[in-house]
Scaffold this motif. Structure first.
Motif, mmCIF file in Angstrom:
data_model
loop_
_atom_site.group_PDB
_atom_site.id
_atom_site.type_symbol
_atom_site.label_atom_id
_atom_site.label_comp_id
_atom_site.label_asym_id
_atom_site.label_seq_id
_atom_site.Cartn_x
_atom_site.Cartn_y
_atom_site.Cartn_z
ATOM 1 N N TYR A 64 0.825 -1.210 0.000
ATOM 2 C CA TYR A 64 0.000 0.000 0.000
ATOM 3 C C TYR A 64 0.862 1.263 0.000
ATOM 4 C CZ TYR A 64 -3.183 3.632 1.678
ATOM 5 O OH TYR A 64 -3.912 4.792 1.810
ATOM 6 N N PHE A 65 0.459 2.259 -0.780
ATOM 7 C CA PHE A 65 1.087 3.582 -0.724
ATOM 8 C C PHE A 65 0.105 4.626 -1.240
ATOM 9 C CE2 PHE A 65 1.899 2.152 -5.015
ATOM 10 C CZ PHE A 65 1.835 3.280 -5.803
ATOM 11 N N GLN A 66 0.234 5.835 -0.718
ATOM 12 C CA GLN A 66 -0.604 6.946 -1.172
ATOM 13 C C GLN A 66 0.132 7.831 -2.163
ATOM 14 O OE1 GLN A 66 -2.238 9.190 2.095
ATOM 15 N NE2 GLN A 66 -3.612 7.534 2.740
ATOM 16 N N GLY A 67 1.437 7.863 -2.071
ATOM 17 C CA GLY A 67 2.194 8.728 -2.963
ATOM 18 C C GLY A 67 3.647 8.310 -3.059
ATOM 19 N N ILE A 68 4.341 8.870 -4.041
ATOM 20 C CA ILE A 68 5.748 8.535 -4.267
ATOM 21 C C ILE A 68 6.587 9.815 -4.201
ATOM 22 C CG2 ILE A 68 7.415 7.469 -5.824
ATOM 23 C CD1 ILE A 68 5.042 6.093 -7.213
ATOM 24 N N LEU A 69 7.583 9.788 -3.345
ATOM 25 C CA LEU A 69 8.544 10.882 -3.284
ATOM 26 C C LEU A 69 9.707 10.512 -4.196
ATOM 27 C CD1 LEU A 69 9.514 13.556 -1.973
ATOM 28 C CD2 LEU A 69 10.671 12.149 -0.260
ATOM 29 N N GLN A 70 9.832 11.248 -5.291
ATOM 30 C CA GLN A 70 10.895 10.975 -6.263
ATOM 31 C C GLN A 70 12.042 11.954 -6.011
ATOM 32 O OE1 GLN A 70 8.457 11.486 -9.863
ATOM 33 N NE2 GLN A 70 8.558 9.264 -10.169
ATOM 34 N N VAL A 71 13.145 11.438 -5.501
ATOM 35 C CA VAL A 71 14.298 12.272 -5.153
ATOM 36 C C VAL A 71 15.401 12.032 -6.173
ATOM 37 C CG1 VAL A 71 15.934 12.904 -3.352
ATOM 38 C CG2 VAL A 71 13.671 12.038 -2.727
ATOM 39 N N ARG A 72 15.896 13.110 -6.742
ATOM 40 C CA ARG A 72 16.949 13.011 -7.746
ATOM 41 C C ARG A 72 18.236 13.660 -7.224
ATOM 42 N NH1 ARG A 72 13.842 9.819 -8.526
ATOM 43 N NH2 ARG A 72 12.442 9.521 -10.312
ATOM 44 N N ASN A 73 19.362 13.215 -7.784
ATOM 45 C CA ASN A 73 20.677 13.717 -7.360
ATOM 46 C C ASN A 73 20.863 13.545 -5.849
ATOM 47 O OD1 ASN A 73 21.239 14.658 -10.049
ATOM 48 N ND2 ASN A 73 19.914 16.415 -9.621
ATOM 49 N N VAL A 74 20.675 12.311 -5.395
ATOM 50 C CA VAL A 74 20.687 12.022 -3.960
ATOM 51 C C VAL A 74 22.117 12.028 -3.411
ATOM 52 C CG1 VAL A 74 19.989 10.387 -2.183
ATOM 53 C CG2 VAL A 74 18.640 10.594 -4.278
ATOM 54 N N THR A 75 22.315 12.793 -2.336
ATOM 55 C CA THR A 75 23.598 12.798 -1.620
ATOM 56 C C THR A 75 23.442 11.978 -0.342
ATOM 57 O OG1 THR A 75 23.024 14.761 -0.329
ATOM 58 C CG2 THR A 75 24.069 15.117 -2.478
ATOM 59 N N PRO A 76 24.548 11.536 0.272
ATOM 60 C CA PRO A 76 24.453 10.787 1.542
ATOM 61 C C PRO A 76 23.723 11.581 2.631
ATOM 62 C CG PRO A 76 26.636 10.524 0.586
ATOM 63 C CD PRO A 76 25.930 11.555 -0.241
ATOM 64 N N GLU A 77 23.976 12.879 2.695
ATOM 65 C CA GLU A 77 23.313 13.710 3.703
ATOM 66 C C GLU A 77 21.807 13.757 3.458
ATOM 67 O OE1 GLU A 77 23.419 18.272 5.519
ATOM 68 O OE2 GLU A 77 24.583 17.755 3.723
ATOM 69 N N LEU A 78 21.410 13.878 2.196
ATOM 70 C CA LEU A 78 19.997 13.927 1.846
ATOM 71 C C LEU A 78 19.309 12.599 2.179
ATOM 72 C CD1 LEU A 78 17.607 15.346 0.523
ATOM 73 C CD2 LEU A 78 18.498 14.652 -1.708
ATOM 74 N N ALA A 79 19.954 11.489 1.836
ATOM 75 C CA ALA A 79 19.388 10.174 2.136
ATOM 76 C C ALA A 79 19.237 9.965 3.639
ATOM 77 C CB ALA A 79 20.262 9.077 1.536
ATOM 78 N N ALA A 80 20.220 10.435 4.412
ATOM 79 C CA ALA A 80 20.171 10.295 5.868
ATOM 80 C C ALA A 80 19.024 11.105 6.459
ATOM 81 C CB ALA A 80 21.499 10.746 6.480
#
Length: 218
Positions: free
Chosen positions: A141-157
């Motif tokens: 189940y999901f209501q939405g998708i967060l599409q993250v581009r140009n992911v850095t380690p800090e952003l992923a954390a």
């Protein structure tokens, strides 16, 4: 002041001391139900067919108990607290904890206009299940998708940090897909998805685009 006719102590209730009076006039009559249902993920407890938030297991049990106990109508209950330590109980899916706990109960006798306090050992059965929202965790189940581009380690954390915190509110990331140029996060709550997208834009900059099913952060 007169002495208790049973034990000889100073009497507060006409002919009795508080201890002897409580033996004949207990605050708690009986336990109607020992079953308490608590969500093993977010800690909410089921109260009158609705899930209610609690800071910890002790608060969940304390607030669940009044409706499960039958009190002596002679008294007005002013406080109910759990004396037993519940910190050792670790919530797990499907776990049932059957045992006894010690309660401290304060009450007020309207007839004698004096406050009383007593302790009781009562049976308890804590059942750890999933509430409606947490029951969606680990599913497709999901209501939405967060599409993250140009992911850095800090952003992923930062996304991982938000995801762990939002679990307490019943929001989960049920799937993570590595795609060309970034990562797609499948989330069970559009509200938390939108809030996370806005936070990422404010903290890291970039472009935030939104449609009814997708939210893209680049």
């Amino acid at each position: 002041m007169a002495k208790c006719i049973k034990c000889g102590k100073t009497g507060e209730f006409r002919l009795f001391c508080a201890e002897c009076y409580l033996k004949d006039h207990p605050i708690l009559n009986r336990v109607k139900s020992a079953k308490i249902e608590v969500c093993n993920l977010c800690g909410k407890f089921l109260y009158k067919n609705k899930w209610k938030s609690a800071k910890n297991l002790t608060q969940a049990v304390e607030e669940s108990l009044p409706d499960k106990l039958e009190f002596n109508k002679e008294y007005k209950i002013s406080e109910l607290r759990i004396i037993s330590d519940l910190k050792s109980v670790i919530p797990k899916p499907g776990l049932n904890v059957d045992g006894e706990i010690k309660l401290g109960i304060k009450a007020y006798s309207e007839e004698n206009r004096i406050g009383l306090e007593d302790e009781y050992i009562v049976p308890i059965a804590i059942h750890f299940i999933s509430c409606g929202k947490c029951g969606m965790a680990g599913t497709k189940y999901f209501q939405g998708i967060l599409q993250v581009r140009n992911v850095t380690p800090e952003l992923a954390a930062k996304i991982e940090e938000f995801a762990k915190r939002d679990q307490e509110a019943g929001s989960f990331i049920n799937n993570i897909e590595q795609v060309r140029g970034g990562i797609d996060y499948y989330m069970t709550s559009n509200h938390h998805l939108r809030r996370l997208g806005i936070h990422l834009q404010r903290k890291f900059g970039g472009i935030l685009e939104e449609n009814p099913k997708l939210q893209t952060y680049d």
